[in-house]
Design a protein around this motif. Sequence first.
Motif, PDB file in Angstrom:
ATOM      1  N   TYR A  17      39.417  49.167  47.897  1.00  0.00           N
ATOM      2  CA  TYR A  17      38.698  47.925  47.607  1.00  0.00           C
ATOM      3  C   TYR A  17      37.735  47.622  48.752  1.00  0.00           C
ATOM      4  O   TYR A  17      38.023  47.914  49.918  1.00  0.00           O
ATOM      5  CB  TYR A  17      39.669  46.744  47.468  1.00  0.00           C
ATOM      6  CG  TYR A  17      40.663  46.867  46.347  1.00  0.00           C
ATOM      7  CD1 TYR A  17      40.384  46.379  45.077  1.00  0.00           C
ATOM      8  CD2 TYR A  17      41.910  47.468  46.561  1.00  0.00           C
ATOM      9  CE1 TYR A  17      41.309  46.481  44.041  1.00  0.00           C
ATOM     10  CE2 TYR A  17      42.839  47.575  45.534  1.00  0.00           C
ATOM     11  CZ  TYR A  17      42.531  47.082  44.281  1.00  0.00           C
ATOM     12  OH  TYR A  17      43.458  47.192  43.266  1.00  0.00           O
ATOM     13  N   TYR A  18      36.605  46.993  48.404  1.00  0.00           N
ATOM     14  CA  TYR A  18      35.681  46.475  49.409  1.00  0.00           C
ATOM     15  C   TYR A  18      35.910  44.973  49.548  1.00  0.00           C
ATOM     16  O   TYR A  18      36.063  44.268  48.543  1.00  0.00           O
ATOM     17  CB  TYR A  18      34.223  46.717  49.007  1.00  0.00           C
ATOM     18  CG  TYR A  18      33.845  48.167  48.864  1.00  0.00           C
ATOM     19  CD1 TYR A  18      33.927  49.029  49.953  1.00  0.00           C
ATOM     20  CD2 TYR A  18      33.405  48.670  47.639  1.00  0.00           C
ATOM     21  CE1 TYR A  18      33.580  50.375  49.828  1.00  0.00           C
ATOM     22  CE2 TYR A  18      33.055  50.008  47.501  1.00  0.00           C
ATOM     23  CZ  TYR A  18      33.148  50.852  48.598  1.00  0.00           C
ATOM     24  OH  TYR A  18      32.812  52.172  48.472  1.00  0.00           O
ATOM     25  N   VAL A  20      34.515  41.492  49.895  1.00  0.00           N
ATOM     26  CA  VAL A  20      33.219  40.872  49.582  1.00  0.00           C
ATOM     27  C   VAL A  20      33.003  39.625  50.426  1.00  0.00           C
ATOM     28  O   VAL A  20      31.952  39.450  51.041  1.00  0.00           O
ATOM     29  CB  VAL A  20      33.124  40.527  48.078  1.00  0.00           C
ATOM     30  CG1 VAL A  20      31.800  39.841  47.760  1.00  0.00           C
ATOM     31  CG2 VAL A  20      33.310  41.778  47.232  1.00  0.00           C
ATOM     32  N   LEU A  33      37.968  37.719  48.698  1.00  0.00           N
ATOM     33  CA  LEU A  33      37.438  38.266  47.448  1.00  0.00           C
ATOM     34  C   LEU A  33      37.197  39.758  47.688  1.00  0.00           C
ATOM     35  O   LEU A  33      36.564  40.139  48.666  1.00  0.00           O
ATOM     36  CB  LEU A  33      36.130  37.586  47.078  1.00  0.00           C
ATOM     37  CG  LEU A  33      35.394  38.112  45.833  1.00  0.00           C
ATOM     38  CD1 LEU A  33      36.225  37.896  44.586  1.00  0.00           C
ATOM     39  CD2 LEU A  33      34.034  37.431  45.700  1.00  0.00           C
ATOM     40  N   ILE A  34      37.749  40.593  46.801  1.00  0.00           N
ATOM     41  CA  ILE A  34      37.593  42.033  46.961  1.00  0.00           C
ATOM     42  C   ILE A  34      37.046  42.657  45.677  1.00  0.00           C
ATOM     43  O   ILE A  34      37.140  42.064  44.601  1.00  0.00           O
ATOM     44  CB  ILE A  34      38.925  42.725  47.347  1.00  0.00           C
ATOM     45  CG1 ILE A  34      40.028  42.424  46.313  1.00  0.00           C
ATOM     46  CG2 ILE A  34      39.367  42.309  48.739  1.00  0.00           C
ATOM     47  CD1 ILE A  34      41.336  43.190  46.546  1.00  0.00           C
ATOM     48  N   GLU A  35      36.495  43.840  45.825  1.00  0.00           N
ATOM     49  CA  GLU A  35      35.890  44.546  44.696  1.00  0.00           C
ATOM     50  C   GLU A  35      36.476  45.949  44.620  1.00  0.00           C
ATOM     51  O   GLU A  35      36.529  46.668  45.628  1.00  0.00           O
ATOM     52  CB  GLU A  35      34.380  44.614  44.914  1.00  0.00           C
ATOM     53  CG  GLU A  35      33.603  45.357  43.853  1.00  0.00           C
ATOM     54  CD  GLU A  35      32.131  45.469  44.247  1.00  0.00           C
ATOM     55  OE1 GLU A  35      31.680  46.609  44.496  1.00  0.00           O
ATOM     56  OE2 GLU A  35      31.449  44.427  44.321  1.00  0.00           O
ATOM     57  N   ASP A  36      36.934  46.328  43.446  1.00  0.00           N
ATOM     58  CA  ASP A  36      37.468  47.672  43.237  1.00  0.00           C
ATOM     59  C   ASP A  36      36.328  48.685  43.413  1.00  0.00           C
ATOM     60  O   ASP A  36      35.299  48.586  42.743  1.00  0.00           O
ATOM     61  CB  ASP A  36      38.062  47.772  41.830  1.00  0.00           C
ATOM     62  CG  ASP A  36      38.819  49.069  41.591  1.00  0.00           C
ATOM     63  OD1 ASP A  36      38.227  50.152  41.804  1.00  0.00           O
ATOM     64  OD2 ASP A  36      39.984  49.012  41.175  1.00  0.00           O
ATOM     65  N   LYS A  41      35.200  45.799  39.588  1.00  0.00           N
ATOM     66  CA  LYS A  41      35.808  44.541  39.188  1.00  0.00           C
ATOM     67  C   LYS A  41      36.281  43.774  40.424  1.00  0.00           C
ATOM     68  O   LYS A  41      36.752  44.375  41.393  1.00  0.00           O
ATOM     69  CB  LYS A  41      36.981  44.795  38.237  1.00  0.00           C
ATOM     70  CG  LYS A  41      37.526  43.528  37.588  1.00  0.00           C
ATOM     71  CD  LYS A  41      38.539  43.834  36.505  1.00  0.00           C
ATOM     72  CE  LYS A  41      39.051  42.534  35.885  1.00  0.00           C
ATOM     73  NZ  LYS A  41      40.071  42.756  34.845  1.00  0.00           N
ATOM     74  N   THR A  42      36.134  42.456  40.380  1.00  0.00           N
ATOM     75  CA  THR A  42      36.524  41.639  41.527  1.00  0.00           C
ATOM     76  C   THR A  42      37.922  41.043  41.347  1.00  0.00           C
ATOM     77  O   THR A  42      38.352  40.731  40.230  1.00  0.00           O
ATOM     78  CB  THR A  42      35.526  40.490  41.763  1.00  0.00           C
ATOM     79  OG1 THR A  42      35.353  39.743  40.556  1.00  0.00           O
ATOM     80  CG2 THR A  42      34.188  41.029  42.246  1.00  0.00           C
ATOM     81  N   TYR A  43      38.603  40.893  42.465  1.00  0.00           N
ATOM     82  CA  TYR A  43      39.942  40.316  42.524  1.00  0.00           C
ATOM     83  C   TYR A  43      40.038  39.431  43.766  1.00  0.00           C
ATOM     84  O   TYR A  43      39.155  39.471  44.626  1.00  0.00           O
ATOM     85  CB  TYR A  43      41.014  41.413  42.617  1.00  0.00           C
ATOM     86  CG  TYR A  43      41.016  42.392  41.474  1.00  0.00           C
ATOM     87  CD1 TYR A  43      41.736  42.145  40.320  1.00  0.00           C
ATOM     88  CD2 TYR A  43      40.300  43.586  41.565  1.00  0.00           C
ATOM     89  CE1 TYR A  43      41.750  43.051  39.255  1.00  0.00           C
ATOM     90  CE2 TYR A  43      40.296  44.498  40.515  1.00  0.00           C
ATOM     91  CZ  TYR A  43      41.025  44.225  39.365  1.00  0.00           C
ATOM     92  OH  TYR A  43      41.024  45.113  38.328  1.00  0.00           O
ATOM     93  N   TYR A 102      40.833  36.999  40.056  1.00  0.00           N
ATOM     94  CA  TYR A 102      39.892  36.084  40.726  1.00  0.00           C
ATOM     95  C   TYR A 102      39.333  35.120  39.697  1.00  0.00           C
ATOM     96  O   TYR A 102      38.737  35.523  38.704  1.00  0.00           O
ATOM     97  CB  TYR A 102      38.756  36.875  41.376  1.00  0.00           C
ATOM     98  CG  TYR A 102      37.654  35.992  41.925  1.00  0.00           C
ATOM     99  CD1 TYR A 102      37.932  35.013  42.884  1.00  0.00           C
ATOM    100  CD2 TYR A 102      36.337  36.122  41.479  1.00  0.00           C
ATOM    101  CE1 TYR A 102      36.930  34.188  43.382  1.00  0.00           C
ATOM    102  CE2 TYR A 102      35.323  35.311  41.984  1.00  0.00           C
ATOM    103  CZ  TYR A 102      35.628  34.346  42.933  1.00  0.00           C
ATOM    104  OH  TYR A 102      34.639  33.542  43.427  1.00  0.00           O
ATOM    105  N   LYS A 104      36.641  32.452  39.097  1.00  0.00           N
ATOM    106  CA  LYS A 104      35.351  32.089  39.689  1.00  0.00           C
ATOM    107  C   LYS A 104      35.311  30.617  40.054  1.00  0.00           C
ATOM    108  O   LYS A 104      35.579  29.758  39.224  1.00  0.00           O
ATOM    109  CB  LYS A 104      34.209  32.424  38.723  1.00  0.00           C
ATOM    110  CG  LYS A 104      34.033  33.917  38.507  1.00  0.00           C
ATOM    111  CD  LYS A 104      33.007  34.209  37.426  1.00  0.00           C
ATOM    112  CE  LYS A 104      32.933  35.704  37.165  1.00  0.00           C
ATOM    113  NZ  LYS A 104      32.043  36.023  36.031  1.00  0.00           N
TER     114      LYS A 104
END
Length: 306
Positions: A17-18, A20, A33-36, A41-43, A102, A104
């Motif tokens: 995951y990145y 964000v 907030l992370i991104e696969d 997809k964000t989580y 996540y 929004k």
Amino acid sequence: MGCICSRETLMINSRKYYVVEHLGEGGFSTVDLIEDSHTGKTYAVKKIICHGEEDQNIAMKEVEYHGLVRHPNIIECIDSVLTDRPNPVLNSTSEVMIVLPYYKGEQTVVLYRRSVHKEYMNPVEMLNMFVHICEGVKAFHEAKPEPLAHRDLKTANILLADDRTPVIMDLGSVAVARVKICGSSEAQQLQDLASERCSMPYRAPELFNVESYCMIDERTDIWSLGCILYAMCYFKSPFDVVYERGDSVALAVISGNISFPESTPFDNEIHELILYMLKVNPMERPYIYSVIEKTHDVLTKLEVKA
């Protein structure tokens, strides 16, 4: 745009995951907030820093409770990992990461209508939403092998999904619901724990002053639900004003004096429903099944009037 290779990365069970952005932090954790990296997809990831074995056990209990209580109105645990590596900078022994959906804007159930402009909820819509919250709480109270209590139900811990479905979050204070207190030492221990993990304007009276010989049960959550419904009506818990003034919330809660604004768009039946949950004596307080039943009764009356 920065180079993607410079972004902070997390490996959770071999999935990359990145990071964000930083979303927030509480007394015991931070949320990012992370991104696969594969799907985009964000989580949200909750990171719980552990400073010893006791912290680690508490964090792993939270993961366990996610597995025990699965319900559409309770936030889902998508993945989790224990990183058993000391961090001298943070003075930590390990870290537990919990991957969550996540939502929004993380819009809470009260901010669904702008409190600043005093835009009250439609009573029928509000009670339908409240029933969903109660159904989530019921899932905790029906947990196996023994009932659980959330112990920190408050408006900030109830998010709204895109379809306006309320979702209960933050299982960090969840505990076995029924606790037999035998002696002043046990009473003080529970009182200290409640002081640490249960938000004051939503905390049940029996957790402010735990008696030396008593039984605490899941009806601590019922008191919190009464405060939540009051806040859904009037934007704040009945004890938030006391807290903001710097007066004793404990005394206000234990006195049980609940007042409602003179000018109100809500029927007396809704006020009675709130008072039904805000009984100072926990033995007089209803269980979640009765709260759901009474809420449906009030809903039926309001729908007939409409």
